[in-house]
Motif scaffolding. Structure first.
Motif, PDB file in Angstrom:
ATOM      1  N   VAL A  96       9.111   2.076  10.567  1.00 37.57           N
ATOM      2  CA  VAL A  96       9.468   3.468  10.272  1.00 37.57           C
ATOM      3  C   VAL A  96       8.213   4.345  10.253  1.00 37.57           C
ATOM      4  CG1 VAL A  96      10.376   4.990   8.467  1.00 37.57           C
ATOM      5  CG2 VAL A  96      11.579   2.878   9.038  1.00 37.57           C
ATOM      6  N   LEU A  97       7.143   3.853   9.627  1.00 35.01           N
ATOM      7  CA  LEU A  97       5.906   4.628   9.544  1.00 35.01           C
ATOM      8  C   LEU A  97       5.246   4.783  10.923  1.00 35.01           C
ATOM      9  CD1 LEU A  97       4.440   3.210   6.215  1.00 35.01           C
ATOM     10  CD2 LEU A  97       5.536   5.434   6.588  1.00 35.01           C
TER      11      LEU A  97
ATOM     12  N   ALA B  50      -4.429   5.810  16.079  1.00 34.87           N
ATOM     13  CA  ALA B  50      -3.818   6.613  17.140  1.00 34.87           C
ATOM     14  C   ALA B  50      -4.840   7.585  17.732  1.00 34.87           C
ATOM     15  CB  ALA B  50      -2.607   7.370  16.604  1.00 34.87           C
ATOM     16  N   LEU B  51      -5.593   8.263  16.889  1.00 39.14           N
ATOM     17  CA  LEU B  51      -6.570   9.232  17.384  1.00 39.14           C
ATOM     18  C   LEU B  51      -7.696   8.541  18.145  1.00 39.14           C
ATOM     19  CD1 LEU B  51      -6.758  11.738  14.398  1.00 39.14           C
ATOM     20  CD2 LEU B  51      -5.552  11.997  16.574  1.00 39.14           C
ATOM     21  N   HIS B  52      -8.112   7.384  17.667  1.00 42.45           N
ATOM     22  CA  HIS B  52      -9.143   6.626  18.377  1.00 42.45           C
ATOM     23  C   HIS B  52      -8.637   6.222  19.760  1.00 42.45           C
ATOM     24  CE1 HIS B  52     -11.396   2.918  19.444  1.00 42.45           C
ATOM     25  NE2 HIS B  52     -12.411   3.665  19.067  1.00 42.45           N
ATOM     26  N   TYR B  53      -7.429   5.712  19.821  1.00 50.41           N
ATOM     27  CA  TYR B  53      -6.848   5.280  21.097  1.00 50.41           C
ATOM     28  C   TYR B  53      -6.638   6.469  22.034  1.00 50.41           C
ATOM     29  CZ  TYR B  53      -3.674   3.239  24.469  1.00 50.41           C
ATOM     30  OH  TYR B  53      -3.092   2.830  25.640  1.00 50.41           O
TER      31      TYR B  53
ATOM     32  N   ARG C 237       0.856  -1.186   0.000  1.00 46.45           N
ATOM     33  CA  ARG C 237       0.000   0.000   0.000  1.00 46.45           C
ATOM     34  C   ARG C 237       0.890   1.234   0.000  1.00 46.45           C
ATOM     35  NH1 ARG C 237      -2.003  -3.510   3.971  1.00 46.45           N
ATOM     36  NH2 ARG C 237      -4.105  -4.266   3.576  1.00 46.45           N
ATOM     37  N   PRO C 238       0.374   2.348  -0.504  1.00 52.86           N
ATOM     38  CA  PRO C 238       1.155   3.593  -0.440  1.00 52.86           C
ATOM     39  C   PRO C 238       1.350   4.035   1.019  1.00 52.86           C
ATOM     40  CG  PRO C 238      -0.730   3.823  -1.927  1.00 52.86           C
ATOM     41  CD  PRO C 238      -0.862   2.498  -1.246  1.00 52.86           C
TER      42      PRO C 238
ATOM     43  N   SER D 224      -2.469   7.048   7.121  1.00 52.25           N
ATOM     44  CA  SER D 224      -3.852   7.417   7.413  1.00 52.25           C
ATOM     45  C   SER D 224      -4.496   6.408   8.361  1.00 52.25           C
ATOM     46  CB  SER D 224      -4.646   7.513   6.113  1.00 52.25           C
ATOM     47  OG  SER D 224      -5.997   7.771   6.383  1.00 52.25           O
ATOM     48  N   ARG D 225      -4.278   5.136   8.118  1.00 53.94           N
ATOM     49  CA  ARG D 225      -4.838   4.103   8.999  1.00 53.94           C
ATOM     50  C   ARG D 225      -4.212   4.180  10.382  1.00 53.94           C
ATOM     51  NH1 ARG D 225      -5.942  -1.623   6.658  1.00 53.94           N
ATOM     52  NH2 ARG D 225      -7.238  -1.599   8.511  1.00 53.94           N
TER      53      ARG D 225
END
Length: 186
Positions: free
Chosen positions: A52-53, A16-19, A3-4, A10-11
């Motif tokens: 890394v991401l 992260a924001l949900h957690y 995937r890019p 984005s995922r």
């Protein structure tokens, strides 16, 4: 399947924001959560690239102010002290949350500066009251050897023997509470 980077980021950001919307966190804990998520949901991607991401996303969350290890350590230290935790207990919990030793030392020392020299004794009395030890124990439940058992409980909680003995030497809950509520009489 590859995937890019933008899609993966984005995922990761959504996770992260949900957690972070539900829990206060540290950078170490957020990295663990995102790594577990990536292993479950992005298992077909290159693990080195994911690492890394993930690191990039954690750094982004820190830069935006969503995660602050120092603030977390200070707040958790105050909360744990108010619950009657010892220095050792606080250190253990913060370390397990992924906080570094330097931040742990700073958080504990800055909190204890505000409390004064008796911070550990205050926490021990709060712990004894919560666990019904020593002067807070019901007198009809005190069997032979109760003092050793209560001393052991305080020691396992991380309090020194001298602090534990001091707490157990109060005659009744009123005298312990009086000591706790009158800092000038210490």
């Amino acid at each position: 399947m590859t995937r890019p980077d933008e899609t993966i980021l984005s995922r990761l950001e959504n996770k992260a924001l949900h957690y972070l919307g539900r829990y206060a966190s540290t950078t170490g804990r957020l990295e663990q959560v995102l790594t577990r998520f990536a292993h479950r949901k992005l298992a077909d991607e290159d693990p080195d690239r994911l690492a890394v991401l993930i690191r990039q996303k954690v750094d982004d969350c820190v830069r935006r102010g969503y995660v602050d290890d120092q603030l977390y350590a200070e707040q958790k230290t105050a909360s744990l002290r108010n619950q009657g935790s010892s220095r050792i207990g606080i250190r253990r919990k913060l370390f397990m949350a992924g906080i570094g030793n330097a931040l742990i030392d700073d958080a504990i020392s800055s909190h204890d500066e505000d409390e004064g020299d008796d911070a550990e004794t205050v926490a021990a009395i709060i712990y004894a009251r919560r666990r019904r030890l020593g002067p807070f124990a019901r007198q009809d439940n005190l069997k032979d050897g109760w003092k050793d058992r209560h001393l052991g409980s305080l020691a396992r909680a991380g309090f020194s023997i001298s602090v534990a003995r001091f707490v157990l030497n109060f005659d009744d809950p009123a005298s312990a509470e009086d000591w706790l509520n009158n800092p000038m009489s210490r």
